[in-house]
Design an enzyme around this catalytic site. Structure first.
Site, PDB file in Angstrom:
ATOM      1  N   TYR A  31      14.963 102.325  59.222  1.00 38.04           N
ATOM      2  CA  TYR A  31      15.421 101.053  58.682  1.00 38.04           C
ATOM      3  C   TYR A  31      16.596 101.368  57.744  1.00 38.04           C
ATOM      4  O   TYR A  31      16.432 101.469  56.533  1.00 38.04           O
ATOM      5  CB  TYR A  31      14.313 100.350  57.894  1.00 38.04           C
ATOM      6  CG  TYR A  31      13.098 100.000  58.718  1.00 38.04           C
ATOM      7  CD1 TYR A  31      12.938  98.722  59.240  1.00 38.04           C
ATOM      8  CD2 TYR A  31      12.102 100.939  58.961  1.00 38.04           C
ATOM      9  CE1 TYR A  31      11.818  98.386  59.995  1.00 38.04           C
ATOM     10  CE2 TYR A  31      10.982 100.620  59.716  1.00 38.04           C
ATOM     11  CZ  TYR A  31      10.848  99.343  60.230  1.00 38.04           C
ATOM     12  OH  TYR A  31       9.737  99.023  60.970  1.00 38.04           O
ATOM     13  N   GLY A  47      16.685 122.653  59.939  1.00 39.64           N
ATOM     14  CA  GLY A  47      18.119 122.890  59.959  1.00 39.64           C
ATOM     15  C   GLY A  47      18.743 122.775  58.584  1.00 39.64           C
ATOM     16  O   GLY A  47      19.633 123.557  58.212  1.00 39.64           O
ATOM     17  N   ASP A  48      18.274 121.800  57.807  1.00 35.32           N
ATOM     18  CA  ASP A  48      18.762 121.663  56.439  1.00 35.32           C
ATOM     19  C   ASP A  48      18.322 122.853  55.593  1.00 35.32           C
ATOM     20  O   ASP A  48      19.058 123.312  54.717  1.00 35.32           O
ATOM     21  CB  ASP A  48      18.242 120.369  55.817  1.00 35.32           C
ATOM     22  CG  ASP A  48      18.664 119.141  56.615  1.00 35.32           C
ATOM     23  OD1 ASP A  48      19.760 119.169  57.204  1.00 35.32           O
ATOM     24  OD2 ASP A  48      17.887 118.170  56.660  1.00 35.32           O
TER      25      ASP A  48
END
Length: 314
Positions: free
Chosen positions: A106, A262-263
């Site tokens: 959202y 990945g971060d």
């Protein structure tokens, strides 16, 4: 002053506590702070480096929650703008025992999607050593794409090291063609480009790490190294005028949540660079933080302290 800077969209995430149940059937959720670039800032701060985060949030409970989370994790939020005209994004995430979880976002028309170009003028880049940019911020609005380009230009003019993670989010782009075109153009700003091998299939039509690395090294003079993430196997490093090599990853006994891996790799890479480690040792650290990330349910809960990182790597 911070030595690290990043820009992105922070979100509140409601993560299901019910393993392998769909979001339709899940009944219990835990709330976390999330967003790829915020994950990186939190991880860098947890490894005791000063980190600043640039974004906009709504004047709402989720915005307050995220600002509070930044404070609790040591991330400098002085460049976080409140925009009462728009809301703060959030999303729902499944908990899975293997594979990638389903998510439901959202975020359309969020405050971060309306970050104002003029607010960049308040950012002091003098003490920044490394900046981390991501393809996600570019995807959430045309205005943010222009903001990202302008920030990259200012960082280049000051000679700052820039890392770039494509972080492909196809649902946010008008078309795959547009996503590929813009992402590869943005990569030209970076000193170090950090794609995943699966992203290479989309961005350069190849899952061969050497082919992916050569593409980014050859498309612009700014890029000095490309590090291709190859999952549990580790990462492939290629620097200009040097042969490529592979740094092995770490084995994980149990995967709890793959989001944030990945971060986490970026966290290890950036902090290793800040500490003057060799590129190979820096990439090894990235693999370690990525491995730790998948063993925790939150997007960034598994990112370690220096002591936890040393214990894991040793």
């Amino acid at each position: 002053m911070a030595e690290f800077l990043t820009i992105g969209e922070p979100m509140a995430v409601f993560a299901s506590e019910d393993v392998d149940q769909s979001l339709v059937d899940a009944k219990k959720f835990s709330k976390f702070a999330a967003g790829a670039e915020l994950n990186v800032a939190i991880g860098v701060s947890r490894l005791r480096h000063s980190a600043a985060y640039v974004t906009a949030v709504g004047d709402d409970p989720f915005g307050e929650f995220l600002i509070k989370a930044m404070g609790n994790t040591g991330v400098d939020a002085k460049y976080v703008k409140k925009n009462p005209e728009f809301w703060t994004g959030f999303y729902l995430k499944e908990r899975v025992s293997h594979g990638d979880p389903s998510t439901f976002y959202y975020r359309k028309n969020s405050a971060a999607a309306h970050y104002r170009m003029k607010d960049l003028d308040e950012i002091n880049l003098d003490e920044i050593k490394i900046a981390h940019l991501s393809g996600i911020f570019a995807a959430i609005s045309d205005g943010d794409l222009e903001v990202l380009k302008e920030l990259g230009k200012r960082l280049q003019e000051k000679g700052k090291l820039i890392t770039f993670d494509p972080n492909l989010r196809p649902a946010l782009w008008a078309s795959q063609e547009r996503m590929v075109e813009v992402t590869n153009e943005l990569a030209k700003m970076a000193t170090i480009v950090v794609p995943g091998v699966n992203e290479g299939k989309i961005l350069v039509n190849s899952d061969d790490p050497e082919t992916i690395a050569n593409f980014y090294l050859n498309q612009g003079n700014q890029t000095k190294a490309v590090i291709v993430k190859v999952g549990p196997k580790g990462a492939y490093i290629r620097q200009k005028n040097q042969p490529g090599r592979v740094v092995e990853g770490f084995k994980v006994d149990k995967v709890v949540d793959t989001v944030g891996a990945g971060d986490g790799f970026a966290v290890g890479l950036i902090t290793g660079l800040l500490e003057g480690l060799s590129l190979d040792d820096t990439v090894k650290r990235g693999c370690a933080v990525g491995a730790l990330a998948v063993m925790s349910p939150g997007d960034n809960d598994g990112y370690p302290t220096p002591e936890e990182l040393n214990n894991f790597m040793n």
